[in-house]
Design an enzyme around this catalytic site. Structure first.
Site: not given
Lengths: 242, 172
Positions: B49, B90, B115
């Site tokens: 990701s 992230h 998210d």
């Protein structure tokens, strides 16, 4: 059992530590049988420090696992500091106090006896690379008196046979004839022929062996018929001498 | 060889060598987490990701102290979501407010959406305490070993067995 173990005699480089360890293991066996009282305090301290350090780590693991990181942070920091202290002490102990000591004990009259490798030689092996020699420093400290140091270097071939088996008798004789304190405890061994002469004779015999015997020896090695091979060496060489 | 097992002290000493390898590794890990102030100062990227910045198997080094500046937009952080035990790597894309209770929104560089879907039920943003560290360094690919180990747990047993055997078989 260590003394029954066979050490491959070829490719010396990798086997020297084995020769050394087998010889080391034989020293307490012999000396304790002579009414020497072995002193285990060196290894006991090492074990205490080592397992102490391990216990700290184990406790730290447990509280971290049960209670999480955030709430136990300061305990963990303390445990890390303490662990490095104890582990550092252990390292120093092994390097500067134990120094590879093989045996520490007391004779019947209270004289302290210490056997270990000489300082200039690698502690972990007490051998030099590719040289089959056993280096030992003997420290004898009579009760209340000054200690005396005795250093000897003997070839492993004196007490390992051609096949790589440890033979106790020449090893014990070697110790008894070299160290007066051991001689006093074991007059029988001390009175025996000094091993260098016997070993020299054996080596000479081995050098005289003809190619047939060497072949037989090699064949026996592969089949594992060790005793017959050893026998044939003796017989053949005797015949040659006659 | 196994001759040491004849003598309890020597057996204990050999076992100790093995125990100390394990405990020293653990204490080094704990020391690192104390210094970085993070429960898990080194993590392995498990998903794609964050591509192309980080790939599966990359090893990330985390730092969880705000010595000079607050954690801010643009930083790649690792955070834990309540009720899920797998940390997520992230990037912070939005920040509202300042200090402990600033509201943070994260998004994977390679993801189409932010998210909010990944957060716990009823949670719309992160706070500083959810974050276990900002990424300060990485080594590509080496973490793949741990991915292999966690996907094939029997490998762990094999590795531990081999290590133990080696220690017992070679004295000192």
């Amino acid at each position: 059992m260590a003394s029954q173990e066979r050490i491959t005699v070829h490719n010396l480089a990798g086997k020297l530590p084995n020769l050394k360890h087998t010889s080391d293991d034989a020293i307490p066996n012999y000396l304790n049988s002579l009414k020497f009282t072995q002193d285990h305090s060196l290894i006991d301290t090492r074990l205490a420090l080592g397992y102490g350090a391990f216990a700290i780590a184990a406790a730290c693991f447990l509280w971290d696992y049960k209670l999480g990181f955030e709430s136990t942070k300061w305990f963990t920091a303390a445990a890390v500091a303490l662990y490095s202290l104890v582990n550092g002490a252990l390292t120093l102990w092994i390097a500067y106090v134990e120094k590879g000591t093989v045996y520490q004990g007391k004779a019947a009259d209270g004289t302290k006896l210490t056997l270990g490798p000489p300082p200039q030689i690698s502690v972990s092996t007490s051998t030099k690379k590719n040289e089959p020699t056993y280096y030992v420093v003997v420290d004898v400290a009579p009760k209340g008196g000054p200690s005396t140091k005795l250093e000897f270097a003997r070839s492993f071939t004196e007490w390992f046979d051609v096949q790589g088996h440890f033979v106790a008798l020449p090893f014990q004789t070697m110790l008894a004839t070299t160290v007066p304190l051991i001689a006093k405890a074991d007059p029988k061994r001390a009175a025996a022929i000094p091993p260098p002469a016997a070993a020299a004779a054996a080596a000479a015999e081995f050098l005289n062996v003809d190619t047939h015997t060497l072949d037989a020896l090699a064949a026996a090695e592969t089949t594992g018929a060790e005793s017959t091979a050893a026998g044939s060496v003796g017989k053949k060489s005797k015949r040659r001498k006659a | 060889m196994l001759s040491g097992l004849q003598n309890p002290r020597q057996a204990a000493a050999q076992l100790l060598n093995f125990a100390l390898i394990l405990s020293t590794a653990f204490m080094m890990w704990k020391g690192l987490s104390i210094v970085a102030d993070s429960p898990s100062p080194i993590v392995v990227v498990l998903s794609g990701s964050m591509e192309p910045a980080f790939q599966r198997g990359d090893l990330l080094f985390l730092w969880n102290r705000n010595l000079l500046a607050e954690t801010d937009v643009g930083e790649v952080v690792v955070y834990n979501v309540k009720g899920k035990d797998i940390p997520i790597v992230h990037r912070i894309v939005r920040k509202f407010g300042l200090g402990e209770h600033a509201k943070l929104l994260t998004k994977g560089d390679n993801n189409a959406a932010d998210d909010t879907e990944l957060y716990a039920r009823g949670q719309d943003y992160l706070e500083r305490k959810d974050i276990i560290g900002s990424v300060v360094g990485y080594i590509p690919f080496v973490g793949y070993v741990t991915i292999m180990l966690s996907e094939h747990p029997w490998l762990k047993t094999v590795m531990l067995g081999i290590m133990g055997l080696l220690v017992v078989l070679q004295r000192e």
